[in-house]
Scaffold this motif. Sequence first.
Motif, PDB file in Angstrom:
ATOM      1  N   ASN E  36      12.188 -12.003  11.122  1.00 56.03           N
ATOM      2  CA  ASN E  36      11.458 -13.261  10.896  1.00 56.03           C
ATOM      3  C   ASN E  36      11.483 -13.737   9.448  1.00 56.03           C
ATOM      4  O   ASN E  36      10.472 -14.142   8.891  1.00 56.03           O
ATOM      5  N   LEU E  37      12.615 -13.660   8.815  1.00 61.49           N
ATOM      6  CA  LEU E  37      12.759 -14.182   7.453  1.00 61.49           C
ATOM      7  C   LEU E  37      11.960 -13.388   6.435  1.00 61.49           C
ATOM      8  O   LEU E  37      11.721 -13.852   5.315  1.00 61.49           O
ATOM      9  N   GLY E  38      11.528 -12.206   6.806  1.00 66.99           N
ATOM     10  CA  GLY E  38      10.812 -11.390   5.830  1.00 66.99           C
ATOM     11  C   GLY E  38       9.330 -11.693   5.726  1.00 66.99           C
ATOM     12  O   GLY E  38       8.711 -11.409   4.692  1.00 66.99           O
ATOM     13  N   SER E  39       8.763 -12.235   6.789  1.00 67.96           N
ATOM     14  CA  SER E  39       7.290 -12.388   6.781  1.00 67.96           C
ATOM     15  C   SER E  39       6.771 -12.037   8.168  1.00 67.96           C
ATOM     16  O   SER E  39       7.535 -11.950   9.132  1.00 67.96           O
ATOM     17  N   PRO E  66       9.266  -8.061  -0.154  1.00 69.05           N
ATOM     18  CA  PRO E  66       9.630  -8.425  -1.529  1.00 69.05           C
ATOM     19  C   PRO E  66      10.957  -9.187  -1.522  1.00 69.05           C
ATOM     20  O   PRO E  66      11.695  -9.141  -0.542  1.00 69.05           O
ATOM     21  N   LYS E  67      11.243  -9.872  -2.617  1.00 72.26           N
ATOM     22  CA  LYS E  67      12.522 -10.557  -2.789  1.00 72.26           C
ATOM     23  C   LYS E  67      12.820 -11.506  -1.622  1.00 72.26           C
ATOM     24  O   LYS E  67      13.688 -11.230  -0.780  1.00 72.26           O
ATOM     25  N   ASN E  68      12.033 -12.580  -1.594  1.00 73.07           N
ATOM     26  CA  ASN E  68      12.338 -13.679  -0.684  1.00 73.07           C
ATOM     27  C   ASN E  68      11.773 -13.585   0.729  1.00 73.07           C
ATOM     28  O   ASN E  68      12.268 -14.248   1.641  1.00 73.07           O
ATOM     29  N   GLY E  69      10.723 -12.798   0.905  1.00 75.71           N
ATOM     30  CA  GLY E  69      10.013 -12.874   2.178  1.00 75.71           C
ATOM     31  C   GLY E  69       9.445 -14.275   2.315  1.00 75.71           C
ATOM     32  O   GLY E  69       8.762 -14.773   1.417  1.00 75.71           O
ATOM     33  N   LEU E  70       9.692 -14.926   3.451  1.00 74.40           N
ATOM     34  CA  LEU E  70       9.346 -16.345   3.597  1.00 74.40           C
ATOM     35  C   LEU E  70       8.561 -16.609   4.873  1.00 74.40           C
ATOM     36  O   LEU E  70       8.968 -16.204   5.963  1.00 74.40           O
ATOM     37  N   ASN E  71       7.427 -17.292   4.740  1.00 72.91           N
ATOM     38  CA  ASN E  71       6.765 -17.913   5.898  1.00 72.91           C
ATOM     39  C   ASN E  71       7.250 -19.357   5.862  1.00 72.91           C
ATOM     40  O   ASN E  71       6.782 -20.152   5.049  1.00 72.91           O
ATOM     41  N   PRO E  72       8.197 -19.691   6.733  1.00 73.44           N
ATOM     42  CA  PRO E  72       8.951 -20.926   6.560  1.00 73.44           C
ATOM     43  C   PRO E  72       8.104 -22.166   6.852  1.00 73.44           C
ATOM     44  O   PRO E  72       7.014 -22.071   7.428  1.00 73.44           O
ATOM     45  N   ALA E 132       4.017  -8.919  -0.768  1.00 74.36           N
ATOM     46  CA  ALA E 132       2.829  -9.756  -0.951  1.00 74.36           C
ATOM     47  C   ALA E 132       2.037  -9.769   0.349  1.00 74.36           C
ATOM     48  O   ALA E 132       2.600  -9.602   1.435  1.00 74.36           O
ATOM     49  N   VAL E 133       0.711  -9.939   0.203  1.00 77.56           N
ATOM     50  CA  VAL E 133      -0.177 -10.007   1.363  1.00 77.56           C
ATOM     51  C   VAL E 133      -1.156 -11.148   1.136  1.00 77.56           C
ATOM     52  O   VAL E 133      -1.701 -11.299   0.034  1.00 77.56           O
ATOM     53  N   ALA E 134      -1.369 -11.950   2.171  1.00 76.53           N
ATOM     54  CA  ALA E 134      -2.370 -13.022   2.082  1.00 76.53           C
ATOM     55  C   ALA E 134      -3.246 -13.000   3.323  1.00 76.53           C
ATOM     56  O   ALA E 134      -2.816 -12.555   4.391  1.00 76.53           O
ATOM     57  N   PHE E 135      -4.486 -13.469   3.167  1.00 75.02           N
ATOM     58  CA  PHE E 135      -5.375 -13.699   4.303  1.00 75.02           C
ATOM     59  C   PHE E 135      -5.686 -15.187   4.346  1.00 75.02           C
ATOM     60  O   PHE E 135      -5.822 -15.840   3.311  1.00 75.02           O
ATOM     61  N   ALA E 136      -5.788 -15.719   5.563  1.00 76.20           N
ATOM     62  CA  ALA E 136      -6.043 -17.143   5.695  1.00 76.20           C
ATOM     63  C   ALA E 136      -7.131 -17.391   6.724  1.00 76.20           C
ATOM     64  O   ALA E 136      -7.215 -16.688   7.732  1.00 76.20           O
ATOM     65  N   GLY E 137      -7.956 -18.400   6.473  1.00 76.44           N
ATOM     66  CA  GLY E 137      -8.898 -18.923   7.457  1.00 76.44           C
ATOM     67  C   GLY E 137      -8.350 -20.244   7.978  1.00 76.44           C
ATOM     68  O   GLY E 137      -7.752 -21.005   7.209  1.00 76.44           O
ATOM     69  N   LEU E 138      -8.573 -20.521   9.268  1.00 75.16           N
ATOM     70  CA  LEU E 138      -8.083 -21.768   9.874  1.00 75.16           C
ATOM     71  C   LEU E 138      -9.226 -22.441  10.626  1.00 75.16           C
ATOM     72  O   LEU E 138      -9.994 -21.766  11.322  1.00 75.16           O
ATOM     73  N   SER E 139      -9.324 -23.760  10.530  1.00 70.65           N
ATOM     74  CA  SER E 139     -10.505 -24.481  11.022  1.00 70.65           C
ATOM     75  C   SER E 139     -10.454 -24.834  12.504  1.00 70.65           C
ATOM     76  O   SER E 139     -10.844 -25.936  12.907  1.00 70.65           O
ATOM     77  N   SER E 140     -10.003 -23.916  13.329  1.00 66.72           N
ATOM     78  CA  SER E 140      -9.999 -24.081  14.786  1.00 66.72           C
ATOM     79  C   SER E 140      -9.891 -22.712  15.406  1.00 66.72           C
ATOM     80  O   SER E 140      -9.206 -21.830  14.858  1.00 66.72           O
TER      81      SER E 140
END
Lengths: 186, 186, 186, 186, 186, 186
Positions: E36-39, E66-72, E132-140
């Motif tokens: 999945n493109l590194g993400s 690392p090195k170009n992991g992408l959430n497209p 890299a690691v991220a957490f996200a909240g979504l409004s639904s």
Amino acid sequence: MNAVFVNGLVCKNPNYVKPEDFFFSGLDKAGDTSKNLGSNVTLVNVDRLAGLNTLGISLARIDFAPKNGLNPPHIHPRATEVLTVMEGTLYVGFVTSAPEFKLFSKVLNKGDVFVFPQGLIHFQFNFGAVPAVAFAGLSSQNPGLVTIANAVFGSNPPISDDVLAKAFQLDKKTVDWLQAQFSNSN
Amino acid sequence: MNAVFVNGLVCKNPNYVKPEDFFFSGLDKAGDTSKNLGSNVTLVNVDRLAGLNTLGISLARIDFAPKNGLNPPHIHPRATEVLTVMEGTLYVGFVTSAPEFKLFSKVLNKGDVFVFPQGLIHFQFNFGAVPAVAFAGLSSQNPGLVTIANAVFGSNPPISDDVLAKAFQLDKKTVDWLQAQFSNSN
Amino acid sequence: MNAVFVNGLVCKNPNYVKPEDFFFSGLDKAGDTSKNLGSNVTLVNVDRLAGLNTLGISLARIDFAPKNGLNPPHIHPRATEVLTVMEGTLYVGFVTSAPEFKLFSKVLNKGDVFVFPQGLIHFQFNFGAVPAVAFAGLSSQNPGLVTIANAVFGSNPPISDDVLAKAFQLDKKTVDWLQAQFSNSN
Amino acid sequence: MNAVFVNGLVCKNPNYVKPEDFFFSGLDKAGDTSKNLGSNVTLVNVDRLAGLNTLGISLARIDFAPKNGLNPPHIHPRATEVLTVMEGTLYVGFVTSAPEFKLFSKVLNKGDVFVFPQGLIHFQFNFGAVPAVAFAGLSSQNPGLVTIANAVFGSNPPISDDVLAKAFQLDKKTVDWLQAQFSNSN
Amino acid sequence: MNAVFVNGLVCKNPNYVKPEDFFFSGLDKAGDTSKNLGSNVTLVNVDRLAGLNTLGISLARIDFAPKNGLNPPHIHPRATEVLTVMEGTLYVGFVTSAPEFKLFSKVLNKGDVFVFPQGLIHFQFNFGAVPAVAFAGLSSQNPGLVTIANAVFGSNPPISDDVLAKAFQLDKKTVDWLQAQFSNSN
Amino acid sequence: MNAVFVNGLVCKNPNYVKPEDFFFSGLDKAGDTSKNLGSNVTLVNVDRLAGLNTLGISLARIDFAPKNGLNPPHIHPRATEVLTVMEGTLYVGFVTSAPEFKLFSKVLNKGDVFVFPQGLIHFQFNFGAVPAVAFAGLSSQNPGLVTIANAVFGSNPPISDDVLAKAFQLDKKTVDWLQAQFSNSN
């Protein structure tokens, strides 16, 4: 009624709807104020008046015993309340959010109206010598009710007394005594 | 108040908000029912009680003269109404949408409640020998009011009498007479 | 379709949804304008186009006979309408809420657009010599339709003629005659 | 118009509102389809028709050149679209969410209607030999428009070509060429 | 999950609701970023955490190689996203609506937050040397996900290559090659 | 921030919006847990991150001291909260509405998620030996915060001790002592 059930009621087949689905009776009768701190709330929400479903409103009659009938501090998780005093005198108020925690209070007489915004702690107290009666509109067909003392000290099962002692700056013995009181009253 | 102004009110700076912004008085006083077909609506919306802004609720007191005091057929464009009879007897009803146009009606006595869903034509009529009083909650801080006869026959400027004569199956002379009546009453 | 059924439709299992659930055909065909005061509304709401469910929009084609084809005064309890004239000429208008009851009207030609805000009484009238056609978008998948004359004078069962005579300042004989007319037309 | 400005328009003082605030003209005129891939969208949103403010609806006329006039893949961030074909033939479709990415498509003729749910990628394509015209309703006064190719390859400033090359499995040279094309077209 | 199913989930009977209905575990585990493109997105929506039903929120953990992991580039049809970087560095951005197509981008480090407004195309890219690691909240509770490249080039069935070649200014051979790539990846 | 100011923020002119309007930094820094019962909430709402305006979401970092760091019982009047544990162990719970007052609680470890529905009393407690950290998403750009003990016992001005003594079944001396404690802590 439970918090996860917010929008959960199905509408009736329109072919079978009848006038009685929009009707409720008995709000002329005073509620029994001999228990519950001297107040009694008759809530007419979608559980008791099916025609309110999806329509975003409900109502309540609140009776107060003379000399300290109290509708104790509580919140409605999904509704603003507008209250009108029909008889007697009430000391009412609500507290705003952190960090101000301002108390907006007023002594209300017959014909006076007060607004309690959604999700804020509010109360009504009859310090007068005669019974008081109020009617309220609420901005949801299922407003919910969280009585602060009962939710905090009377939940089932109880909240850990470590948590409550620290939160309320009480010793654990006092917390345990409070939990026994409110557990019995629920 | 106008239909394009639905959500138009700005909130007050919170630093200057005070308890009086959530307070309204005088709903214990009967409205004058000697005009307006024998009824009188005291509406407490966001224009009169600023603390209702954004909170989705308002309320009204409605007084009815004895012997045919009438709150004539009307709609609220932006609110459902829940009405409780405080004194007297009322014949009330609303009519559903096309194509059924079912009348859901009921004779209400003291303590009875009825729901009038958003945007549907409804009325209340006191055919009794004593005054009637009702309180209502409405699911918007700015519900709006469209009195059918006044909007149709008393608009400013008037709707073409060709339109009204055809729509109501009346001759133009009758329409012109009605327009004169309602033009004066607005 | 009934007012209590506002949000009542269940969504289809997504595994079985197909393109046809988002498709409707036939809006190129003129509606029959030989009845109904010379107009014909083809409403495409969630009952006829299932894919609109929960999505907050519907549409309509409205045909008008020449020389006084009329879409009589009516309201949509749950939607604003935006209308575009495709052919012909229309005199259109809506009336604002109490107490102003302002008529906002306009003569529209091909390519003109007009807005009728939610819950306000509006009409369209073809006083021209050729047929007129309009398309409208409505801001609900289930906007509802309350034709004023039919709801007031043609409900089932009828509203008491005491109420209607007083509300419209007509004698009861005229009201009874109107009720007979509109009862037959529903 | 910008995404952060979603609800930002202030309502006009009701005392100064006039019929023209609810009026727009010119939708009878074909848009110029000699550019923009052979299609032209005339959007009537709250910026061009002030009376739509707060009312949750807008509309558009879309013209298509014959032989491959294309309204390319795009989304409306805040609206569902309902489209009706007025003239000609259109191949239309939308793609559902991950992980299915189902294409729901249809060839539409005059009088056919299709629904494009909020936030999903959709397109309309006139492969016929004559011009096509469609009208659409959208469920927001400010629906927004995100043309996929222009947003992805023609943003200002451009998205890093490392990102786009990887996302679209293209070499960077192709991406750079695409960015030059779409940068010029915006 | 499908776009027509927006509000389709029924609430559980409140008598049988238990703490586990509000609970989800495993967000401490890194997702597999080898495909999945590194993400890798671990979405916790109402399908996986039933207690979110009707409550208007969901969340996600996103891991990047690392090195170009992408959430497209992608959109959420029904939600705004707020993302926080927990580890590593991300180049993130979103593009505004037509006609500006402004790119709002930023390099984010640990503890940085960025907002992606509802329905706008956005991406996250790890150009750094460490994961890299991220957490996200979504409004639904059901935000939906439309990955641009997969929806455009990998739908099932495919969109006509006439449409895509013209929309993206690519020759058909390149489009066909892209469709083969993305068809396999879905 | 005040309850009457729910929707009161004006959007910025889109021409002057820049990436920094959607950006916030510093959530990698632990909050000071040496006061406030051993917890510290860093709330990122619309006051601190302007780009959240109208978008219905916000977030928070919550730090807990080891050995009884407590985020005491509180409610958010306008938001549901979804919390994820990043480090440490937390005992968390919420209490449902009257009349059940069920406690739904759970011990959460790293990577565990829990939902606190809108308007219900909830708490988080670190009984472990190491610090705990959680991140939360909230379903409003302006969720509000009502800390129960501070709102009840520390409002400004104070609620009458007659009311509080009766509501909490405490003697007035204890109430007065509590009011002195919480008045100082606000």
